[in-house]
Design a protein around this motif. Sequence first.
Motif, PDB file in Angstrom:
ATOM      1  N   GLY A 231     -54.916 -53.565  17.247  1.00 40.11           N
ATOM      2  CA  GLY A 231     -56.178 -54.021  16.678  1.00 40.11           C
ATOM      3  C   GLY A 231     -57.415 -53.445  17.324  1.00 40.11           C
ATOM      4  O   GLY A 231     -58.531 -53.900  17.030  1.00 40.11           O
ATOM      5  N   ALA A 232     -57.262 -52.452  18.210  1.00 37.86           N
ATOM      6  CA  ALA A 232     -58.436 -51.837  18.829  1.00 37.86           C
ATOM      7  C   ALA A 232     -59.330 -51.236  17.750  1.00 37.86           C
ATOM      8  O   ALA A 232     -58.863 -50.737  16.724  1.00 37.86           O
ATOM      9  N   ALA A 233     -60.639 -51.263  18.013  1.00 43.04           N
ATOM     10  CA  ALA A 233     -61.611 -50.778  17.039  1.00 43.04           C
ATOM     11  C   ALA A 233     -61.989 -49.318  17.258  1.00 43.04           C
ATOM     12  O   ALA A 233     -62.463 -48.660  16.333  1.00 43.04           O
ATOM     13  N   SER A 234     -61.777 -48.796  18.479  1.00 40.97           N
ATOM     14  CA  SER A 234     -62.254 -47.451  18.780  1.00 40.97           C
ATOM     15  C   SER A 234     -61.482 -46.856  19.942  1.00 40.97           C
ATOM     16  O   SER A 234     -60.919 -47.578  20.770  1.00 40.97           O
ATOM     17  N   LEU A 235     -61.479 -45.520  20.002  1.00 39.26           N
ATOM     18  CA  LEU A 235     -60.858 -44.756  21.079  1.00 39.26           C
ATOM     19  C   LEU A 235     -61.914 -43.828  21.664  1.00 39.26           C
ATOM     20  O   LEU A 235     -62.534 -43.055  20.934  1.00 39.26           O
ATOM     21  N   TRP A 236     -62.100 -43.886  22.980  1.00 39.54           N
ATOM     22  CA  TRP A 236     -63.136 -43.110  23.672  1.00 39.54           C
ATOM     23  C   TRP A 236     -62.447 -42.196  24.683  1.00 39.54           C
ATOM     24  O   TRP A 236     -61.724 -42.662  25.556  1.00 39.54           O
ATOM     25  N   MET A 237     -62.674 -40.889  24.575  1.00 41.01           N
ATOM     26  CA  MET A 237     -62.028 -39.927  25.469  1.00 41.01           C
ATOM     27  C   MET A 237     -63.056 -39.304  26.401  1.00 41.01           C
ATOM     28  O   MET A 237     -64.012 -38.663  25.971  1.00 41.01           O
ATOM     29  N   ALA A 238     -62.864 -39.505  27.706  1.00 43.67           N
ATOM     30  CA  ALA A 238     -63.836 -39.059  28.705  1.00 43.67           C
ATOM     31  C   ALA A 238     -63.771 -37.555  28.931  1.00 43.67           C
ATOM     32  O   ALA A 238     -62.736 -36.920  28.765  1.00 43.67           O
TER      33      ALA A 238
ATOM     34  N   PRO B 125     -65.031 -56.437  18.339  1.00 39.28           N
ATOM     35  CA  PRO B 125     -64.438 -55.097  18.363  1.00 39.28           C
ATOM     36  C   PRO B 125     -64.210 -54.647  19.801  1.00 39.28           C
ATOM     37  O   PRO B 125     -65.121 -54.712  20.623  1.00 39.28           O
ATOM     38  N   ILE B 126     -63.005 -54.225  20.090  1.00 40.26           N
ATOM     39  CA  ILE B 126     -62.649 -53.777  21.437  1.00 40.26           C
ATOM     40  C   ILE B 126     -62.145 -52.342  21.365  1.00 40.26           C
ATOM     41  O   ILE B 126     -61.270 -52.019  20.553  1.00 40.26           O
ATOM     42  N   GLY B 127     -62.716 -51.504  22.205  1.00 39.26           N
ATOM     43  CA  GLY B 127     -62.281 -50.119  22.270  1.00 39.26           C
ATOM     44  C   GLY B 127     -61.309 -49.893  23.410  1.00 39.26           C
ATOM     45  O   GLY B 127     -61.133 -50.745  24.282  1.00 39.26           O
ATOM     46  N   VAL B 128     -60.681 -48.727  23.387  1.00 41.82           N
ATOM     47  CA  VAL B 128     -59.802 -48.298  24.478  1.00 41.82           C
ATOM     48  C   VAL B 128     -60.280 -46.928  24.939  1.00 41.82           C
ATOM     49  O   VAL B 128     -60.556 -46.045  24.119  1.00 41.82           O
ATOM     50  N   SER B 129     -60.394 -46.772  26.252  1.00 45.12           N
ATOM     51  CA  SER B 129     -60.916 -45.544  26.831  1.00 45.12           C
ATOM     52  C   SER B 129     -59.824 -44.775  27.564  1.00 45.12           C
ATOM     53  O   SER B 129     -58.892 -45.367  28.111  1.00 45.12           O
ATOM     54  N   PHE B 130     -59.968 -43.458  27.576  1.00 48.74           N
ATOM     55  CA  PHE B 130     -59.038 -42.553  28.255  1.00 48.74           C
ATOM     56  C   PHE B 130     -59.830 -41.735  29.264  1.00 48.74           C
ATOM     57  O   PHE B 130     -60.909 -41.225  28.952  1.00 48.74           O
ATOM     58  N   ASP B 131     -59.286 -41.592  30.489  1.00 43.41           N
ATOM     59  CA  ASP B 131     -60.003 -40.843  31.512  1.00 43.41           C
ATOM     60  C   ASP B 131     -59.469 -39.432  31.719  1.00 43.41           C
ATOM     61  O   ASP B 131     -59.959 -38.698  32.576  1.00 43.41           O
ATOM     62  N   GLY B 132     -58.472 -39.018  30.933  1.00 47.82           N
ATOM     63  CA  GLY B 132     -57.946 -37.669  31.060  1.00 47.82           C
ATOM     64  C   GLY B 132     -56.921 -37.495  32.151  1.00 47.82           C
ATOM     65  O   GLY B 132     -56.456 -36.381  32.410  1.00 47.82           O
TER      66      GLY B 132
ATOM     67  N   THR C  43     -54.224 -41.351  13.949  1.00 46.24           N
ATOM     68  CA  THR C  43     -54.608 -42.724  13.606  1.00 46.24           C
ATOM     69  C   THR C  43     -55.257 -42.751  12.222  1.00 46.24           C
ATOM     70  O   THR C  43     -55.567 -41.715  11.645  1.00 46.24           O
ATOM     71  N   LYS C  44     -55.491 -43.964  11.727  1.00 48.00           N
ATOM     72  CA  LYS C  44     -56.041 -44.095  10.372  1.00 48.00           C
ATOM     73  C   LYS C  44     -57.336 -44.892  10.301  1.00 48.00           C
ATOM     74  O   LYS C  44     -58.092 -44.743   9.333  1.00 48.00           O
ATOM     75  N   ARG C  45     -57.594 -45.727  11.287  1.00 47.58           N
ATOM     76  CA  ARG C  45     -58.665 -46.708  11.139  1.00 47.58           C
ATOM     77  C   ARG C  45     -59.698 -46.682  12.267  1.00 47.58           C
ATOM     78  O   ARG C  45     -60.883 -46.892  12.031  1.00 47.58           O
ATOM     79  N   VAL C  46     -59.282 -46.429  13.490  1.00 48.26           N
ATOM     80  CA  VAL C  46     -60.150 -46.609  14.650  1.00 48.26           C
ATOM     81  C   VAL C  46     -61.268 -45.579  14.707  1.00 48.26           C
ATOM     82  O   VAL C  46     -61.139 -44.452  14.241  1.00 48.26           O
ATOM     83  N   GLY C  47     -62.384 -45.985  15.326  1.00 47.03           N
ATOM     84  CA  GLY C  47     -63.435 -45.035  15.627  1.00 47.03           C
ATOM     85  C   GLY C  47     -62.992 -44.062  16.707  1.00 47.03           C
ATOM     86  O   GLY C  47     -62.169 -44.394  17.565  1.00 47.03           O
ATOM     87  N   ILE C  48     -63.544 -42.851  16.667  1.00 48.88           N
ATOM     88  CA  ILE C  48     -63.174 -41.790  17.607  1.00 48.88           C
ATOM     89  C   ILE C  48     -64.449 -41.329  18.307  1.00 48.88           C
ATOM     90  O   ILE C  48     -65.404 -40.891  17.649  1.00 48.88           O
ATOM     91  N   VAL C  49     -64.450 -41.395  19.662  1.00 48.03           N
ATOM     92  CA  VAL C  49     -65.692 -41.144  20.393  1.00 48.03           C
ATOM     93  C   VAL C  49     -65.464 -40.224  21.594  1.00 48.03           C
ATOM     94  O   VAL C  49     -64.950 -40.670  22.631  1.00 48.03           O
ATOM     95  N   PRO C  50     -65.843 -38.947  21.521  1.00 48.91           N
ATOM     96  CA  PRO C  50     -65.870 -38.123  22.739  1.00 48.91           C
ATOM     97  C   PRO C  50     -66.986 -38.629  23.664  1.00 48.91           C
ATOM     98  O   PRO C  50     -68.086 -38.939  23.211  1.00 48.91           O
TER      99      PRO C  50
END
Length: 329
Positions: A29-36, A4-11, A55-62
């Motif tokens: 195919g990313a598994a998660s989205l992380w927003m800094a 599982p590979i996530g993608v991060s956002f730095d704002g 989105t429909k599937r990915v994890g969402i992580v503040p």
Amino acid sequence: MPIPIGVSFDGFCSFADSLTIAREAEDAGAASLWMAEHLGYRDSLGSCMAFAMATKRVGIVPTAISPYLRNPTPLAMAMATLAEAAPGRARIALGIGNPLFLGESGVRIDKPVRALREYVEALRGLWSGEPVHQPEAMLHRLDGARMMSRPPAPIPIYLAPMKEQNLRLAGTSADGVVLSAGLSPEYARVSLDFVAAGARSVGRAPSAVGRAAYIFFMAARDTRDALEKSRRKLAFVLRNRFLDESIAHSKIPIDQAAIIDAIGKRDLERAACLVPDEAVEAFTVFGTQQQCADRLQRYIDAGIDEPVLLLVGEPADRAESLAVIRAFQ
């Protein structure tokens, strides 16, 4: 087995661009989205709700929400709402925050291990629906605070620590850990050893703790361009004085005090000039698709079970990087 590979956002990029990247990442195919939650940039919780709707599937992580900035009760409310909007997809990462930016906002860091431990306890208590009493808490003294609606499922709590004591706390008290960007694979292994030691100290299996890590990432045909763009991102994260032990471990000569001074003046160009090529090579992943895949594997081999990639560069660069994510699925 797929990683599982996530993608991060730095704002840094616009809200509209972030939504586009979120959709592209899910399609790849990313598994998660992380927003800094970088102070002065874009809001983490609002962005994550938008990601959930787009989105429909990915994890969402503040990430990484600081106990020094947010009272646990409204944060518990926001996360419970996100969990309703994206059932089974919501997680949260908690962290102390960057001392430079906190100080600019009049916040002083004191007893960070205690602050994080009490914050984790408060959130879990609030999500239980029962009254929460923390009369002796250092930052937020709760006196019967309670939630009138519980999340539909438990919300995993990750910690985003940099120092040994908080790394150990992740092992004792959190569902997972997410390591800072700007670490080498070798120092990621050192950090995970502290997490594992914390877990074992309370009778937990180290494997019960999720092990994520932010990684600056840019696949490109022009490797020199990738190095230069990665250098700028690395300069920004090296402003955090809590990375001093990672820098010392690398034995790379980096004038972190000068970088902190430059970022304090918002002079990113000067800060980037203070980051040597050797540091970019050690602390980021860049190069051709195959080079990036090989370097990413080094983090996985160090024990990371969910690399979280901060995609560096322009849209054409992202297309190259997203191709690497596809290859790991």
